[in-house]
Write a protein that holds these residues in place. Structure first.
Motif, PDB file in Angstrom:
ATOM      1  N   PRO A 254      38.006  34.130  40.803  1.00  0.00           N
ATOM      2  CA  PRO A 254      38.968  35.153  41.220  1.00  0.00           C
ATOM      3  C   PRO A 254      38.244  36.338  41.850  1.00  0.00           C
ATOM      4  CG  PRO A 254      38.984  34.841  38.809  1.00  0.00           C
ATOM      5  CD  PRO A 254      37.952  33.945  39.357  1.00  0.00           C
ATOM      6  N   ASP A 255      38.898  36.991  42.820  1.00  0.00           N
ATOM      7  CA  ASP A 255      38.285  38.179  43.399  1.00  0.00           C
ATOM      8  C   ASP A 255      38.513  39.380  42.470  1.00  0.00           C
ATOM      9  OD1 ASP A 255      40.865  39.194  43.829  1.00  0.00           O
ATOM     10  OD2 ASP A 255      40.919  38.555  45.918  1.00  0.00           O
ATOM     11  N   ALA A 256      37.977  40.530  42.852  1.00  0.00           N
ATOM     12  CA  ALA A 256      38.030  41.718  41.986  1.00  0.00           C
ATOM     13  C   ALA A 256      39.460  42.119  41.645  1.00  0.00           C
ATOM     14  CB  ALA A 256      37.299  42.881  42.654  1.00  0.00           C
ATOM     15  N   ASP A 257      40.364  42.070  42.627  1.00  0.00           N
ATOM     16  CA  ASP A 257      41.762  42.432  42.362  1.00  0.00           C
ATOM     17  C   ASP A 257      42.394  41.479  41.360  1.00  0.00           C
ATOM     18  OD1 ASP A 257      41.709  44.607  44.056  1.00  0.00           O
ATOM     19  OD2 ASP A 257      42.484  43.502  45.786  1.00  0.00           O
ATOM     20  N   ASN A 258      42.101  40.179  41.514  1.00  0.00           N
ATOM     21  CA  ASN A 258      42.652  39.190  40.593  1.00  0.00           C
ATOM     22  C   ASN A 258      42.113  39.386  39.170  1.00  0.00           C
ATOM     23  OD1 ASN A 258      42.458  36.760  43.228  1.00  0.00           O
ATOM     24  ND2 ASN A 258      44.302  37.819  42.516  1.00  0.00           N
ATOM     25  N   ILE A 259      40.835  39.739  39.062  1.00  0.00           N
ATOM     26  CA  ILE A 259      40.238  39.979  37.737  1.00  0.00           C
ATOM     27  C   ILE A 259      40.959  41.142  37.046  1.00  0.00           C
ATOM     28  CG2 ILE A 259      38.166  40.884  36.565  1.00  0.00           C
ATOM     29  CD1 ILE A 259      37.873  37.958  37.108  1.00  0.00           C
ATOM     30  N   VAL A 260      41.241  42.205  37.803  1.00  0.00           N
ATOM     31  CA  VAL A 260      41.955  43.357  37.236  1.00  0.00           C
ATOM     32  C   VAL A 260      43.358  42.934  36.798  1.00  0.00           C
ATOM     33  CG1 VAL A 260      42.937  45.629  37.769  1.00  0.00           C
ATOM     34  CG2 VAL A 260      40.613  45.068  38.505  1.00  0.00           C
ATOM     35  N   GLN A 261      44.063  42.159  37.637  1.00  0.00           N
ATOM     36  CA  GLN A 261      45.405  41.683  37.284  1.00  0.00           C
ATOM     37  C   GLN A 261      45.362  40.815  36.031  1.00  0.00           C
ATOM     38  OE1 GLN A 261      46.336  39.994  41.275  1.00  0.00           O
ATOM     39  NE2 GLN A 261      48.290  41.075  41.038  1.00  0.00           N
ATOM     40  N   LEU A 262      44.394  39.917  35.951  1.00  0.00           N
ATOM     41  CA  LEU A 262      44.266  39.031  34.787  1.00  0.00           C
ATOM     42  C   LEU A 262      43.979  39.827  33.513  1.00  0.00           C
ATOM     43  CD1 LEU A 262      42.199  36.111  36.386  1.00  0.00           C
ATOM     44  CD2 LEU A 262      44.589  36.003  35.629  1.00  0.00           C
ATOM     45  N   SER A 263      43.123  40.842  33.621  1.00  0.00           N
ATOM     46  CA  SER A 263      42.790  41.624  32.425  1.00  0.00           C
ATOM     47  C   SER A 263      44.024  42.353  31.894  1.00  0.00           C
ATOM     48  CB  SER A 263      41.659  42.611  32.714  1.00  0.00           C
ATOM     49  OG  SER A 263      42.107  43.706  33.460  1.00  0.00           O
ATOM     50  N   LYS A 264      44.848  42.871  32.816  1.00  0.00           N
ATOM     51  CA  LYS A 264      46.086  43.538  32.386  1.00  0.00           C
ATOM     52  C   LYS A 264      47.073  42.539  31.807  1.00  0.00           C
ATOM     53  CE  LYS A 264      45.801  47.391  35.641  1.00  0.00           C
ATOM     54  NZ  LYS A 264      46.334  47.966  36.876  1.00  0.00           N
ATOM     55  N   LEU A 265      47.199  41.406  32.455  1.00  0.00           N
ATOM     56  CA  LEU A 265      48.150  40.380  32.014  1.00  0.00           C
ATOM     57  C   LEU A 265      47.807  39.856  30.624  1.00  0.00           C
ATOM     58  CD1 LEU A 265      50.551  38.483  32.722  1.00  0.00           C
ATOM     59  CD2 LEU A 265      48.863  36.931  33.714  1.00  0.00           C
ATOM     60  N   PHE A 266      46.513  39.609  30.372  1.00  0.00           N
ATOM     61  CA  PHE A 266      46.097  39.012  29.103  1.00  0.00           C
ATOM     62  C   PHE A 266      45.711  40.050  28.053  1.00  0.00           C
ATOM     63  CE2 PHE A 266      44.889  35.320  31.972  1.00  0.00           C
ATOM     64  CZ  PHE A 266      46.003  34.565  31.626  1.00  0.00           C
ATOM     65  N   GLY A 267      45.658  41.330  28.439  1.00  0.00           N
ATOM     66  CA  GLY A 267      45.337  42.375  27.472  1.00  0.00           C
ATOM     67  C   GLY A 267      43.882  42.374  27.036  1.00  0.00           C
ATOM     68  N   VAL A 268      42.981  42.024  27.957  1.00  0.00           N
ATOM     69  CA  VAL A 268      41.544  42.065  27.674  1.00  0.00           C
ATOM     70  C   VAL A 268      40.870  42.914  28.745  1.00  0.00           C
ATOM     71  CG1 VAL A 268      41.496  39.808  26.529  1.00  0.00           C
ATOM     72  CG2 VAL A 268      41.093  39.933  28.990  1.00  0.00           C
ATOM     73  N   THR A 269      39.608  43.265  28.528  1.00  0.00           N
ATOM     74  CA  THR A 269      38.910  44.050  29.534  1.00  0.00           C
ATOM     75  C   THR A 269      38.350  43.136  30.614  1.00  0.00           C
ATOM     76  OG1 THR A 269      36.773  43.922  28.418  1.00  0.00           O
ATOM     77  CG2 THR A 269      38.229  45.749  27.794  1.00  0.00           C
ATOM     78  N   THR A 270      38.037  43.740  31.749  1.00  0.00           N
ATOM     79  CA  THR A 270      37.399  42.970  32.824  1.00  0.00           C
ATOM     80  C   THR A 270      36.020  42.489  32.372  1.00  0.00           C
ATOM     81  OG1 THR A 270      36.585  45.022  33.800  1.00  0.00           O
ATOM     82  CG2 THR A 270      38.633  44.136  34.683  1.00  0.00           C
ATOM     83  N   ASP A 271      35.350  43.281  31.537  1.00  0.00           N
ATOM     84  CA  ASP A 271      34.043  42.858  31.006  1.00  0.00           C
ATOM     85  C   ASP A 271      34.166  41.542  30.248  1.00  0.00           C
ATOM     86  OD1 ASP A 271      32.782  45.036  32.038  1.00  0.00           O
ATOM     87  OD2 ASP A 271      32.594  46.112  30.145  1.00  0.00           O
ATOM     88  N   TYR A 272      35.224  41.423  29.448  1.00  0.00           N
ATOM     89  CA  TYR A 272      35.399  40.188  28.683  1.00  0.00           C
ATOM     90  C   TYR A 272      35.531  38.987  29.617  1.00  0.00           C
ATOM     91  CZ  TYR A 272      37.471  36.524  25.887  1.00  0.00           C
ATOM     92  OH  TYR A 272      37.728  35.317  25.294  1.00  0.00           O
ATOM     93  N   LEU A 273      36.294  39.149  30.688  1.00  0.00           N
ATOM     94  CA  LEU A 273      36.490  38.032  31.613  1.00  0.00           C
ATOM     95  C   LEU A 273      35.198  37.677  32.356  1.00  0.00           C
ATOM     96  CD1 LEU A 273      39.957  38.975  33.139  1.00  0.00           C
ATOM     97  CD2 LEU A 273      39.461  37.028  31.661  1.00  0.00           C
ATOM     98  N   LEU A 274      34.428  38.676  32.725  1.00  0.00           N
ATOM     99  CA  LEU A 274      33.275  38.440  33.590  1.00  0.00           C
ATOM    100  C   LEU A 274      31.979  38.126  32.855  1.00  0.00           C
ATOM    101  CD1 LEU A 274      33.966  41.242  36.202  1.00  0.00           C
ATOM    102  CD2 LEU A 274      34.261  38.780  36.521  1.00  0.00           C
ATOM    103  N   MET A 275      31.851  38.603  31.632  1.00  0.00           N
ATOM    104  CA  MET A 275      30.568  38.469  30.943  1.00  0.00           C
ATOM    105  C   MET A 275      30.532  37.225  30.057  1.00  0.00           C
ATOM    106  SD  MET A 275      29.857  42.465  30.005  1.00  0.00           S
ATOM    107  CE  MET A 275      28.341  42.111  29.153  1.00  0.00           C
ATOM    108  N   ASP A 276      29.594  36.345  30.339  1.00  0.00           N
ATOM    109  CA  ASP A 276      29.447  35.122  29.548  1.00  0.00           C
ATOM    110  C   ASP A 276      28.965  35.414  28.129  1.00  0.00           C
ATOM    111  OD1 ASP A 276      30.232  33.736  31.755  1.00  0.00           O
ATOM    112  OD2 ASP A 276      28.238  32.986  32.275  1.00  0.00           O
TER     113      ASP A 276
END
Length: 198
Positions: free
Chosen positions: A42-64
Motif C-alpha cells: 500500500p502507498d502512504a495514503d493507504n497505510i494512513v487509511q488502514l491504520s485509522k480503519l483498524f485502530g492501529v498506528t502506522t508504525d504497527y503496520l510498517l514495522m516487522d
C-alpha cells in the motif's frame, strides 16, 4: 509479521471481506489481494487509511518488529484505559471503606476486630490508590497527580473526622459520594490525564 500478513489478519479480525476492505479505502479488490499476497505494498495514503480503519498506528503496520498482538500499539493504548479504570476502582473502594469507618464503633470487647475489619481495607485501598501513580510515565504529571490526590485525601479525611465526631453519618456519606464523583468525573480527566474513554 510483515505488512501483508498484518493487513490480512486485521481484515479477518474485523470480519471484513477483501471487497469490503477495498470499498473502505477506495481501491480495487485485486489491489487488496496483491497487498495480502505480498506482490504489492500500500502507498502512504493507504497505510494512513488502514491504520485509522483498524485502530492501529502506522508504525504497527510498517514495522516487522511488532511480531504479535501483544506488541500492537492498539493493545498498549487499551492498557491505559484499563489502568485508568483500576485507578477509579481504587478510589471508589477507598471511599466506601472510609464511609464504613464513619459509623459508630462497637464496644471495647470487639474494638480490635472492628479496627481490623474497618481500617485494614481502608489502608489497603489507600496504598492501591498511591501505587497507581506508577502508570503515569510523565514525571511532571505524576508529581501533579500526587499533589491533587493528596488534596483529595485531605478533604475526605476532614469529612470523615467531622462525620465521626459530630455523629452526622448520613451527611458525611453524601459528602463522600459528592467528593468522590467530582474527583473521578471532573478532576481525573481534566487535570490528571486519566481519560474516561479513548
Amino acid at each position: 509479521m510483515n505488512v501483508s500478513e498484518k493487513i490480512r489478519t486485521l481484515r479477518k479480525s474485523k470480519g471484513m471481506s477483501q471487497e469490503e476492505l477495498a470499498g473502505q479505502v477506495n481501491i480495487s479488490r485485486q489491489a487488496v489481494s496483491r497487498w495480502e499476497n505480498g506482490t504489492a505494498l500500500p502507498d502512504a495514503d493507504n497505510i494512513v487509511q488502514l491504520s485509522k480503519l483498524f485502530g492501529v498506528t502506522t508504525d504497527y503496520l510498517l514495522m516487522d518488529s511488532y511480531e504479535s498482538d501483544e506488541d500492537s500499539p492498539k493493545i498498549k493504548e487499551n492498557n491505559k484505559i484499563l489502568h485508568a479504570n483500576l485507578t477509579r476502582l481504587a478510589i471508589i473502594f477507598q471511599a466506601a471503606f472510609l464511609n464504613a469507618c464513619i459509623y459508630p464503633w462497637g464496644d471495647s470487647n470487639t474494638i480490635v476486630l472492628e479496627m481490623i475489619m474497618k481500617l485494614f481495607p481502608l489502608l489497603a485501598c489507600s496504598i492501591w490508590m498511591a501505587s497507581n501513580h506508577r502508570y503515569e510515565k510523565d514525571l511532571k504529571q505524576r508529581a501533579k497527580n500526587t499533589k491533587i490526590e493528596s488534596l483529595y485525601c485531605l478533604i475526605q479525611t476532614v469529612v470523615f473526622v467531622l462525620g465521626y465526631n459530630l455523629h452526622i453519618g448520613l451527611w458525611s456519606t453524601l459528602l463522600i459520594i459528592i467528593n468522590t464523583s467530582v474527583y473521578i468525573f471532573l478532576v481525573n480527566p481534566k487535570y490528571m490525564n486519566r481519560k474516561l474513554t479513548r
